[in-house]
Design a protein around this motif. Structure first.
Motif, mmCIF file in Angstrom:
data_model
loop_
_atom_site.group_PDB
_atom_site.id
_atom_site.type_symbol
_atom_site.label_atom_id
_atom_site.label_comp_id
_atom_site.label_asym_id
_atom_site.label_seq_id
_atom_site.Cartn_x
_atom_site.Cartn_y
_atom_site.Cartn_z
ATOM 1 N N ARG A 71 -9.750 -5.529 -0.787
ATOM 2 C CA ARG A 71 -9.696 -4.107 -0.424
ATOM 3 C C ARG A 71 -8.306 -3.504 -0.622
ATOM 4 N NH1 ARG A 71 -11.811 -4.051 5.520
ATOM 5 N NH2 ARG A 71 -11.453 -1.794 5.285
ATOM 6 N N GLU B 126 -0.604 -10.112 -11.808
ATOM 7 C CA GLU B 126 -1.075 -9.696 -10.484
ATOM 8 C C GLU B 126 -1.697 -10.873 -9.738
ATOM 9 O OE1 GLU B 126 -3.552 -6.074 -8.304
ATOM 10 O OE2 GLU B 126 -3.252 -6.060 -10.485
ATOM 11 N N LYS C 141 -0.544 -4.436 -1.612
ATOM 12 C CA LYS C 141 -0.283 -5.878 -1.659
ATOM 13 C C LYS C 141 1.207 -6.175 -1.731
ATOM 14 C CE LYS C 141 -3.335 -6.592 -5.034
ATOM 15 N NZ LYS C 141 -4.252 -7.228 -6.013
ATOM 16 N N ASP D 214 -4.976 -2.358 -2.868
ATOM 17 C CA ASP D 214 -4.489 -2.053 -4.211
ATOM 18 C C ASP D 214 -3.125 -2.715 -4.404
ATOM 19 O OD1 ASP D 214 -2.583 -0.467 -2.918
ATOM 20 O OD2 ASP D 214 -3.587 1.427 -3.399
ATOM 21 N N LEU D 215 -2.586 -2.609 -5.598
ATOM 22 C CA LEU D 215 -1.345 -3.293 -5.930
ATOM 23 C C LEU D 215 -0.204 -2.864 -5.018
ATOM 24 C CD1 LEU D 215 0.338 -5.163 -7.741
ATOM 25 C CD2 LEU D 215 0.643 -3.208 -9.304
ATOM 26 N N ASP D 216 -0.069 -1.580 -4.753
ATOM 27 C CA ASP D 216 1.040 -1.112 -3.927
ATOM 28 C C ASP D 216 0.955 -1.659 -2.515
ATOM 29 O OD1 ASP D 216 2.386 0.521 -5.866
ATOM 30 O OD2 ASP D 216 0.728 1.936 -5.710
#
Length: 811
Positions: A12, A266, A18, A14-16
């Motif tokens: 759930r 990622e 995480k 997103d990259l930012d």
């Protein structure tokens, strides 16, 4: 179930989000992510207490004895109870991850942070460290084993490249970490500042990914030491999970950008986030996941003061006791002289990030004054031979001003030190609005003569005493340590003649008060002072006179924060000031002179053969005074044994180099630190590893040994109940030149009443008969005959048995 919840939460994000989770949101915590039911995880320094998120006496914390003291008890069960107590303290303060224990080795007695580590021996270190970790985590709080790895001195600690062989790395410096990972399953490991063989530890893929996670199966997080992470790509690919502190760090937005630019996969970020979410789940911070210890399964509360006192008693090492000088049994009319500045102002802990602020401290003078009706106290000699924080006689305030000189806040100070983080300035002052800070007030001298003043910190200072400007200039760090403002020594700036009893005004203005290094912002500086030294002789003469007429003289000698602290290494092992002279002169007039050595690490004792008894109290924590009174008076037995060898002089120490050359510190001694080095040394130490006396005597009667275990039968042959530490050493017959002559492979403590016999059954360390094969890159059985010794120290064998290690057997 936990893994399913972790995966669901990860999916759930997103990259930012995480990458934000892998960076501190401030000095001590990770961000909350409400969208996945994740609450903020809070960390705190240890290892003797739980300071919490504020560096202030306004938030007191229990202070246990130093790690060297805990190791001196040689009792993993006691260490586990200490961990349980600290978990209790952590829960009280809202802390989820304790940044302890320190399991680096005592490579050299000059290491400034020696007091914060356990021992020179990797096996003893691993056993005590594992028990401590298990105790903390039994209490539902994570433990962080540090500093991974070879972080064994302070000089140039941010940049030093420690060069050592793979064998030394495996058999010594990695060994405690490996044991703790295997037996205690810590939730976290802290990556050190230093390099190892050319690679910065926060970026060390081989050690953090291949060894720690791959070979050992570590499933916790790797968190950086504060400010240790320096490169985004190298850190995340090198195995670092959390970069502290934040929010400005190499992870967070910088890591997200590196992924988008194609420099980091990622999937690599996802692996780190999984580990952080797993940590949060264990701490009970992730919705849906059961914590590692449920609330109804938490251990019962522990009496902290009682356990702190017990650890201190069990840690005290009786080095010498001629003629049964201890325990003291004074008759009703007997007088006892208590001597030493450290008897009145207790030195309970080392300096640096390990500092906590206890709500109470019991000094030796407090406790012995209550226990002995005819006690006479004399200062004798001040352990401080340099500047110390302004304290006695000072009434000070901290005044915060803006750029126009308007007062923003005004706060009373307990001493001459200011240490405020940007987010917690007095009066809610905003960091951006702050322009200057002044320590100001009045000093009433207790002595006439030349008084010396100085500063501690970095930046522009103006120091004025009684209208005289003593300093107006700028101080910058010489060694490049960004934390010098917190851990550096005071610098003398000038002197002035003052009269006893006449108050004078004092002002230290910091025109550039803001400290900033990466994400760390705050205000940290101090006013320092040293009174005249002209009365030193008079004080010593007064102490000698008191000792001359006393039935016994107790002299408490100590190191200070200027000798033992994080941030710098020691210049020598001599006691500061005129304390050695004081002991010589007291011993000359009183044959029953008992010296209490209040230090966290070895000191030279040139008077050791002149005094009747020497008791090592380490840094004994907040209850140290009461523990000392009980041990001196025989209510408790001194239970400690040395966890590190004490040299007679620094020149004798096998390893006395902690200063890098050209940025490199070479561990050329290979496996020969501590007692293995002393075994082949031409000079004997003052006191060997494992040494310690008690108030009874023991007879070792018989032993039998196999490759897996040893049984030792012994008897309390004295007139008092007692505790004995049985030490087992394995000595390969005909050991090769590159192999230590003996190694500690097991130990146990036993108790017995007078005349009672007991048996100690001791399982031998799995690695007792293995060595690291550098060519094969694996552990290898060192087959052949061994002598297994039951001993009272590394230099005092009492029984021996032969063991043959067969290369074809499982042993």
């Amino acid at each position: 179930m936990e893994q399913h919840i972790v995966e669901r939460a990860l999916a759930r994000l997103d990259l930012d989000a995480k990458t934000r989770l892998l960076a501190g949101q401030d000095l001590w915590s990770l961000p909350a992510l409400p969208e996945i039911g994740l609450r903020s995880l809070v960390m705190s320094d240890g290892p003797i207490g739980v300071r919490g998120t504020a560096y202030t006496a306004a938030d007191p914390a229990l202070a246990l004895p130093s790690p060297t003291a805990l190791a001196a008890a040689w009792d993993p069960g006691l260490a586990r109870r200490a961990g349980l107590l600290l978990a209790q303290e952590a829960r009280r303060k809202g802390v989820h991850l304790l940044l302890a224990p320190t399991v680096n080795l005592h490579r050299s007695p000059l290491a400034g942070r020696h007091f914060e580590a356990y021992s020179e021996d990797p096996y003893l270190t691993g056993e005590i460290g594992a028990a401590y970790v298990m105790g903390v985590q039994d209490g539902g709080v994570g433990a962080t084993v540090k500093h991974f790895v070879a972080n064994d001195a302070e000089t140039d600690r941010f940049t030093v490249d420690n060069r050592l062989s793979e064998r030394a790395l495996r058999e010594l410096y990695l060994a405690p970490f490996e044991h703790i990972v295997a037996t205690a399953r810590p939730w976290a490991v802290m990556s050190a500042y230093n390099q190892v063989n050319g690679t910065t530890m926060t970026e060390h893929h081989r050690l953090q990914v291949e060894v720690l996670r791959g070979e050992w199966g570590f499933d916790g997080v790797v968190v950086s030491d504060w400010l240790a992470a320096r490169d985004t790509v190298r850190a995340i690919t090198g195995g670092l999970d959390i970069a502290m502190p934040g929010p400005l760090t190499v992870f967070g937005p910088a890591l997200a950008a590196a992924v988008r630019a194609g420099h980091v996969a990622e999937a690599t970020v996802d692996e780190a986030v999984r580990r952080v979410l797993r940590l949060a789940a264990r701490a009970g911070l992730l919705d849906g996941a059961e914590p590692a210890v449920a609330a109804d399964a938490l251990p019962a509360d522990i009496d902290g003061r009682r356990l702190a006192k017990e650890i201190a008693c069990r840690s005290f090492v009786l080095l010498r006791n001629e003629g049964g000088a201890l325990p003291l049994t004074p008759a009703p009319g007997d007088g006892v002289a208590l001597i030493g500045g450290a008897a009145r102002e207790a030195r309970i802990q080392g300096g640096g990030s390990a500092t906590v602020f206890p709500g109470r401290v019991v000094s030796p003078l407090d406790a012995l004054g209550a226990a002995l009706p005819r006690l006479v106290y004399s200062a004798g000699a001040d352990p401080h031979d340099g500047l110390t924080l302004a304290g006695q006689g000072f009434e000070l305030r901290g005044v915060l001003r803006d750029a126009h000189g308007a007062v923003l806040a005004d706060q009373a100070l307990g001493d001459g030190r200011i240490r405020w983080m940007a987010s917690s300035l007095p009066g809610g002052v905003g960091f951006q609005a702050l322009d200057s800070v002044e320590i100001t007030g009045v000093y009433t001298p207790e002595e006439s003569g030349t008084h010396h003043f100085g500063t501690k910190g970095i930046g522009a200072f103006r120091l004025v005493v009684d209208g005289t400007v003593l300093f107006d200039g700028v101080h910058r760090p010489e060694n490049g340590d960004p934390l010098e403002a917190l851990t550096g020594r005071p610098v003398e700036r000038g002197s002035i003649s003052l009269e006893k009893g006449r108050p004078v005004t004092v002002s230290l203005l910091a025109a550039e008060p803001k400290m900033s290094y990466g994400p760390v912002e705050g205000v940290a500086f101090a006013l320092a002072h040293r009174p005249p030294g002209g009365h030193g002789e008079a004080l010593i003469e007064e102490a000698v006179a008191a000792a001359r007429t006393a039935d016994a003289a107790i002299v408490v000698v100590a190191t200070t924060e200027a000798e033992e602290s994080e941030g710098f290494d020691r210049a020598g092992l001599r006691l500061p000031g005129r304390q050695d002279e004081l002991v010589h002169r007291v011993a000359a007039v009183n044959p029953r002179t008992i010296v209490v050595v209040n230090s966290g690490a070895p000191v030279e004792m040139p008077w050791r053969d002149e005094v009747a008894a020497i008791l090592l109290s380490w840094f004994p924590g907040q209850e140290g005074g009461d523990a000392l009174a009980d041990v001196l008076l025989g209510v408790q037995e001194p239970g400690g044994r040395l966890p590190t060898t004490w040299p007679a002089a620094l020149a004798d120490a096998p390893v006395s180099t902690v200063t890098p050359e050209g940025g490199i510190l070479r561990y050329d001694e290979e496996l020969f630190i501590g007692y293995p080095a002393w075994d082949r040394h031409p000079v004997a130490p003052a006191y060997p590893f494992g040494h310690g006396l008690g108030y009874t005597t023991w007879e070792y009667e018989d032993m039998d040994a196999t490759a897996e275990r040893v049984r030792v039968r012994l008897r309390n042959a004295g007139s008092r109940p007692g505790r004995e530490t049985v030490q087992i050493y394995a000595a390969p017959v005909g050991a090769a030149e590159d192999r230590p002559a003996r190694r500690l492979v097991g130990f146990a403590t036993v108790t017995a009443d007078p005349g009672e016999g007991v048996e100690a059954e001791i399982a031998l360390a799995p690695r007792a008969f293995q060595v690291w094969d550098a060519e094969e890159n694996r552990w290898s059985k060192a087959a052949g005959p061994y002598l297994v010794h039951a001993s009272r120290s590394a230099a005092h064998d009492l029984l021996a048995a032969s063991v043959l290690i067969d290369p074809e057997s499982g042993a």
